[in-house]
Design a protein around this motif. Structure first.
Motif, PDB file in Angstrom:
ATOM      1  N   VAL A 179     -17.123 -42.727 -48.651  1.00 29.80           N
ATOM      2  CA  VAL A 179     -18.042 -42.825 -49.782  1.00 29.80           C
ATOM      3  C   VAL A 179     -18.429 -41.413 -50.205  1.00 29.80           C
ATOM      4  O   VAL A 179     -18.852 -40.598 -49.382  1.00 29.80           O
ATOM      5  CB  VAL A 179     -19.310 -43.619 -49.397  1.00 29.80           C
ATOM      6  CG1 VAL A 179     -20.259 -43.729 -50.585  1.00 29.80           C
ATOM      7  CG2 VAL A 179     -18.939 -44.997 -48.867  1.00 29.80           C
ATOM      8  N   ARG A 213     -16.004 -45.218 -53.617  1.00 37.50           N
ATOM      9  CA  ARG A 213     -16.073 -45.952 -52.356  1.00 37.50           C
ATOM     10  C   ARG A 213     -14.685 -46.538 -52.113  1.00 37.50           C
ATOM     11  O   ARG A 213     -14.295 -47.513 -52.741  1.00 37.50           O
ATOM     12  CB  ARG A 213     -17.122 -47.061 -52.443  1.00 37.50           C
ATOM     13  CG  ARG A 213     -17.287 -47.883 -51.162  1.00 37.50           C
ATOM     14  CD  ARG A 213     -18.327 -48.985 -51.380  1.00 37.50           C
ATOM     15  NE  ARG A 213     -19.635 -48.419 -51.639  1.00 37.50           N
ATOM     16  CZ  ARG A 213     -20.551 -48.187 -50.702  1.00 37.50           C
ATOM     17  NH1 ARG A 213     -20.282 -48.493 -49.449  1.00 37.50           N
ATOM     18  NH2 ARG A 213     -21.715 -47.673 -51.022  1.00 37.50           N
ATOM     19  N   GLU A 224     -17.444 -46.338 -41.504  1.00 37.57           N
ATOM     20  CA  GLU A 224     -17.838 -45.843 -42.823  1.00 37.57           C
ATOM     21  C   GLU A 224     -18.329 -44.400 -42.727  1.00 37.57           C
ATOM     22  O   GLU A 224     -19.202 -44.076 -41.926  1.00 37.57           O
ATOM     23  CB  GLU A 224     -18.924 -46.731 -43.426  1.00 37.57           C
ATOM     24  CG  GLU A 224     -19.291 -46.347 -44.858  1.00 37.57           C
ATOM     25  CD  GLU A 224     -20.085 -47.419 -45.572  1.00 37.57           C
ATOM     26  OE1 GLU A 224     -19.527 -48.531 -45.751  1.00 37.57           O
ATOM     27  OE2 GLU A 224     -21.251 -47.178 -45.926  1.00 37.57           O
ATOM     28  N   HIS A 231     -19.800 -41.076 -45.084  1.00 35.52           N
ATOM     29  CA  HIS A 231     -20.391 -40.624 -46.347  1.00 35.52           C
ATOM     30  C   HIS A 231     -20.251 -39.106 -46.431  1.00 35.52           C
ATOM     31  O   HIS A 231     -20.719 -38.387 -45.540  1.00 35.52           O
ATOM     32  CB  HIS A 231     -21.866 -41.032 -46.417  1.00 35.52           C
ATOM     33  CG  HIS A 231     -22.066 -42.504 -46.580  1.00 35.52           C
ATOM     34  ND1 HIS A 231     -22.668 -43.059 -47.695  1.00 35.52           N
ATOM     35  CD2 HIS A 231     -21.737 -43.552 -45.782  1.00 35.52           C
ATOM     36  CE1 HIS A 231     -22.706 -44.371 -47.567  1.00 35.52           C
ATOM     37  NE2 HIS A 231     -22.150 -44.699 -46.411  1.00 35.52           N
TER      38      HIS A 231
END
Length: 431
Positions: free
Chosen positions: A78, A83, A214, A216
């Motif tokens: 992200v 994304r 995930e 970022h």
């Protein structure tokens, strides 16, 4: 109490426990001294890439899902308004999945795996210093390492009792970022190598069973309109038990961690960038640690002693992963020890032990040199912005970048990105 062995291992985290397991399997008499008592927490993302999973397969540690091992199929990235999901690559050299398991459980299971092979893992022993034989040539004008002194600790980590001497012809220092034993011998940190700082905690979330790690890519040092984009990333790794490991890390290419309030950075990032996870209650404190990268402590072998894992700065500067490399170093240390045992004559024996440092440079030196260049580039906010905004949505670029960052590629053969990566790591100096 037995205090002599073929090998003394200092620390029984992933590197130390793996070394104890491998050595015991090869028939060495091994004592590993761990200062804490299991289970104990470590600051870690709790996520394992396919490279780390391969190390678990090589050491024979079972990873069944019904015992808490949560597989993941790739990395969700992200940043820059994008994304995107990047599945782990289908390669012959690595499994096509990663895993997650809290470190408190991971380290305990690996230590028990070493015990099952015959290693003597002793909890609650704080190693103070190396023992040296001044009649034999060692490092930096001192004598050869022939053991360590240690004291027992209670459940709170306080030292108790009198010092005890543990002796062995080979010591493996796997005592983490503190590197107490190496420092005591004068093996200083290279201050021109990358150093990271990471903080993490746990949150309850109804998305705990997702099979994606995930990341970022945008961490800011203040309000978005009046702040600087920092080198580093935030992570959310689901653990399948109702929680996720949530944290962030920043990177300094020059080896001096920035003077930032990382706990405040984490809270700010969560307020602005992770609302879709609907986090519930925080589980446990926010804890932080330094991350030594790119071989920032050398030499990895001095007469009588090897450095394994964080003590030798063996963390990947591209992604902050250390477990895979600590376990890889444990394998290589064992190979050198086996050659040492089979050698005849002091010169050949010492040459066999010294081969450990050469193997580690051959394995990782070029890749880590590329990581040093990467660290220097992403310290520039303009470069970070360009990467997140324009690099992420381009599949051809990300095909290469995702393999580079995870260090998961075919070392021989493969597609164009594998061949390019293999060539770059061979050309880069293994410093």
């Amino acid at each position: 109490m037995k205090t002599e062995a073929d090998v003394i291992v200092v620390g029984a985290g992933p590197g130390g426990a793996a070394a104890a397991r491998y050595l015991a399997t090869e028939g060495f008499d091994v004592i590993a001294l761990e200062k804490a008592h299991y289970p104990r927490e470590k600051v870690c993302g709790d996520g394992l890439t396919p490279r780390a999973v391969k190390e678990l397969q090589l050491i024979g540690l079972p990873t069944p899902r019904d015992e808490g091992w949560i597989p993941n199929q790739g990395l969700r990235m992200v940043g820059g308004g994008h994304r995107l999901e990047f599945p782990w690559h289908d390669l012959d050299s690595f499994p096509q999945y990663g895993l997650s398991l809290p470190r408190a459980q991971f380290d305990h299971r690996l230590a028990n795996h070493a015990r099952a092979a015959g290693a003597d893992i002793r909890e609650g022993w704080h190693v103070d210093a190396a023992l040296r034989d001044e009649s034999r040539v060692g490092f930096n004008g001192g004598g050869r390492v022939v053991g360590v002194t240690a004291r027992q600790t209670d459940e709170k980590g306080r030292k108790i009792g009198e010092p005890v001497e543990y002796r062995a012809p080979l010591v493996i220092a796997a005592d983490g970022v503190s590197a107490r034993i190496a420092l005591g011998l004068g093996i200083e940190r290279k201050k021109n190598r990358p150093m990271g700082v990471a903080v993490r905690t746990y949150f309850e979330t109804d998305r705990h069973a997702e099979e994606w790690m995930e990341g970022h890519l945008e961490i800011w040092d203040g309000e978005r309109g009046n702040s600087k984009l920092l080198p580093g990333y935030g992570w959310i790794f689901p653990l399948g038990d109702g929680t996720a490991n949530v944290g962030l890390g920043t990177l300094s290419a020059r080896g001096t961690p920035p003077k930032l309030d990382h706990k405040a950075l984490l809270k700010d990032w969560l307020d602005h960038s992770a609302k879709d996870w609907n986090f519930g209650a925080q589980v446990g404190e926010i804890k932080g640690a330094a991350i030594p990268m790119a071989f920032n402590r050398q030499p990895h072998y001095v007469p009588g002693m090897m450095l394994v894992g964080d003590s030798g700065g063996m963390v990947n500067p591209f992604n902050g992963e250390g477990i895979a490399y600590a376990m890889q170093a444990a394998r290589r240390a064992t190979e050198a020890a086996v050659a040492w045992r089979g050698a005849t004559g002091a010169t050949d024996q010492e040459r066999a032990l010294a081969s450990y440092a050469r193997m580690m440079k051959d394995d990782l030196g070029g890749y880590y040199s590329l990581g040093r260049v990467f660290a220097a580039l992403i310290e520039r906010p303009t470069v970070m912005k360009l990467c997140t905004r324009y690099g992420l949505p381009r599949p051809l670029i990300m095909e290469f970048v995702s393999r580079l960052l995870a260090d998961v590629y075919e070392p021989r053969g493969g597609n164009w990105s594998d061949k390019l990566l293999a060539a770059l790591t061979k050309v880069a100096p293994a410093a």
